[in-house]
Design an enzyme around this catalytic site. Sequence first.
Site, PDB file in Angstrom:
ATOM      1  N   GLU A  53      34.142  39.925  35.265  1.00 24.38           N
ATOM      2  CA  GLU A  53      34.827  40.952  36.057  1.00 24.38           C
ATOM      3  C   GLU A  53      36.039  41.381  35.248  1.00 24.38           C
ATOM      4  O   GLU A  53      36.881  40.538  34.895  1.00 24.38           O
ATOM      5  CB  GLU A  53      35.238  40.399  37.417  1.00 24.38           C
ATOM      6  CG  GLU A  53      35.550  41.449  38.456  1.00 24.38           C
ATOM      7  CD  GLU A  53      35.634  40.831  39.866  1.00 24.38           C
ATOM      8  OE1 GLU A  53      34.662  40.153  40.276  1.00 24.38           O
ATOM      9  OE2 GLU A  53      36.663  41.023  40.529  1.00 24.38           O
ATOM     10  N   GLU A  95      34.769  33.786  42.146  1.00 25.88           N
ATOM     11  CA  GLU A  95      36.156  33.413  42.420  1.00 25.88           C
ATOM     12  C   GLU A  95      36.249  32.413  43.576  1.00 25.88           C
ATOM     13  O   GLU A  95      37.044  32.544  44.512  1.00 25.88           O
ATOM     14  CB  GLU A  95      36.992  34.666  42.700  1.00 25.88           C
ATOM     15  CG  GLU A  95      37.019  35.612  41.507  1.00 25.88           C
ATOM     16  CD  GLU A  95      37.906  36.830  41.711  1.00 25.88           C
ATOM     17  OE1 GLU A  95      38.382  37.055  42.842  1.00 25.88           O
ATOM     18  OE2 GLU A  95      38.126  37.573  40.733  1.00 25.88           O
TER      19      GLU A  95
END
Length: 829
Positions: free
Chosen positions: A500, A424
């Site tokens: 994720e 991220e």
Amino acid sequence: MNIIRTFSGLLFTLSLFSSCQVWARAESAGRQRDKFNDSWRFHKGDAPGAEAPTFADDAWRTVRLPHDWAIEGPFDIKYNARAGGLPFHGIGWYRKTFNVPAAARGRVVTIEFEGAMNNAEVWINGHLLGFHPYGYTGFQYDLSAHLNYGRGNVIAVKLSPEDLSSRWYPGAGLYRNVWLQTKDPVHVARWATQVTTPVVSGAKADVSMVTTVENSGATDAVVSVTTAVLDPAGRTKASTTAELRVPAGASSSLPQELGVMHPQRWDLDHPVLYTAVTTLSSGGKVIDSYRTRFGIRTIRYTAAEGFFLNDRPVRFNGVCLHHDLGALGAAVNTRATERQLQIMQSMGVNAVRTSHNPPSPELVELCDRMGILLMVEAFDVWEIPKVANGYNKFFKEWHERDLREMIRRDRNSPSVVMWSVGNEIIEQREDNGAVLARDLVGIAHSEDATRPVTIGFNNYPKPYQNGMAAAVDLVGMNYKPLFYEVEKGKHPDWIIYGSETSSCTSSRGVYHLPLQKYMTSPDKQVSSYDLIGPPWAYPPDVEFAAQEKNPTVLGEFIWTGFDYLGEPTPYGGRDNSTNGYWNDDWPSRSSYFGAVDLAGFPKDRFYLYQSRWTKKPMVHVLPHWNWTGHEDEAIPVYAYSNCDEVELRVNGKSLGRKKPGIDTTPVLVTFNNYPGPTFESKYRLRWDVPYAPGSLEVIGYKDGREAARKIVRTAGLPARIALVPDRKTIAADGYDLSFVTVRIEDKDGNLCPLADNKVTFTLKGPGEIAGVDNGNAATIDPFQANWRRAFNGLALAIIRSRPGESGKILMQAESDGLSVAKLTLVAIP
């Protein structure tokens, strides 16, 4: 560019291996490697001048490594709940006095730190050896030129972790193992063997070995390099010898080819490990011996068919795991790590993502031995910060060194099937984000051309537009199950997976009625009906359906397998992208994301995953059946199972059968890009049952026959304590552990699901309490104590042996109004 083109095609093959330098003293006069963990002095706070050998440290504490000073506490609202509400930042000093024999003069003496949290400065006898900022990568220093041979020496380490430097609990201190090593001036360099198996068949495996030899001496050397491959029983399966010239003050590399006949392949259910023993000889004398553990197997990724292990399709039933070990903090412990992995395997897990940092060597070794696939991750941040004092401060100077260190250490491990260079990353939103992504991918490929490189992307759709997603070999999509089909439609040659997923939150044993979506609850817990999460989150059911619909997706890594310290979403008053302190809902101080709580007790979600990821017949029912004051009210009862049919019986009366995969349950779901309000789940079965004390019983049927059964009874008043150890016998090495589950039961042995009794522990014999817990994310009771309150009927006591002391460990547990429980453990040499 050749490597990138090879990886970016529709099909590529990776042939893998495994290597780990052996963690014990070498069986030769050439190399000696010893743990350097005992008899360190520790001081929390600054100590000007403590690097000097003459500094007086008599008043400092004596500690044994690995050591995490922050887990000692106390919890305090002045510390950041995002990082566990514990005192991890500040300055800490470690010092150790040791002798090096005069006979070691002329040899190379090194100290190796497997991890130091963080901003480590290291001195030997007052001489500064260096600075290492990243707490998750190892480093080594040559002590030889600064030692007092035949006399005392002092190693000093200053650590200075900063506040606002981590998005989760990082721990603090010398939290991984430290090693002292002596070796000949001509020796195999650090992490300097690389094993590949380019061709593998049932008849033969070609084993390619590249060994780099270092010469720190003043004259050129010619050495004989013998590499032997040993099977698991220690039998030599192949051997080859060649000469190598190594210039003074330089290094040389030697490629060698060997053939292993009828190889045993490393696989998930058969994790066979070989050992390559590299021996250096000069003048007929062995001067060094180096052992590399590896496995023989192949991996292959395709855009059309997914991932193959040994030519067999395998889907990633994966979990993300942070590095802390619950009540033990970040201090590495082999048994505690093994227990976590065993619990994950019992849920059906076959893969782990080391979120979001390089893992301990122990975790990698255990995955090698246990047959678990690994995504090894390097960074949570690049140059653009997520927190004020994060690794971004050091990224430009250190990222290449740290990435190469990570890959060189683990590149021979058969469990590692991909490298991740970011999670991220904020650069996703930048137009030029692909530039740095390509640089990192190039570094990884240069160290290991046999595994793909990935990044976990969450800032949809920017990285798919700016070239970042195209720069990696595997496209990791965080929380984007609705877009798998979209991106595969646009990019049919991309290999995609859920890097994720879910981020559902829950508290073990907590059930809030009526069923509803909410942000937070006054009790600072989260319902275990598994409906609640932050805006990007969704129940596991949504991901299950998306994976079924898109069979070319490689699988998923759920957030998370275990609860972890810090990041108490949905509590804290902040969200994932917000800097600063998360203390609005104190004492919530740890994660609710796990399928298993911080103490290692499964939540209901554990069984939902087990129903999808395992084949052995199972059935689970929730909630508990103690609902005094709710008589005759309809209580939602859920069942999870991998059986063909499930029958629910209430107080002995059948309420009928339902079929997983056919009968559906509407689940309250809203998340980003999905307005809801419900999702029809074929993975949960539901009955609404008017409450009356008694029992809930679920029976799973396969082919019309009973295959699994579980019963939950209404418990009476707490009457007794039960102690249930995971192991009754442990090693007397001062590291080994027994995890003792503490159950509050009624007189008939039923778990009391709402009990919160305070239990006090007493030990006699060669053991000590290493930590206590109960899985409650919203308590500031200490982890290091001789007592713990139960949380929804359960608590945990972690018993550790004492080094070198064997015998019986007598444990007693008592609580006001309950009968005393006793347990005997044994510590053996």
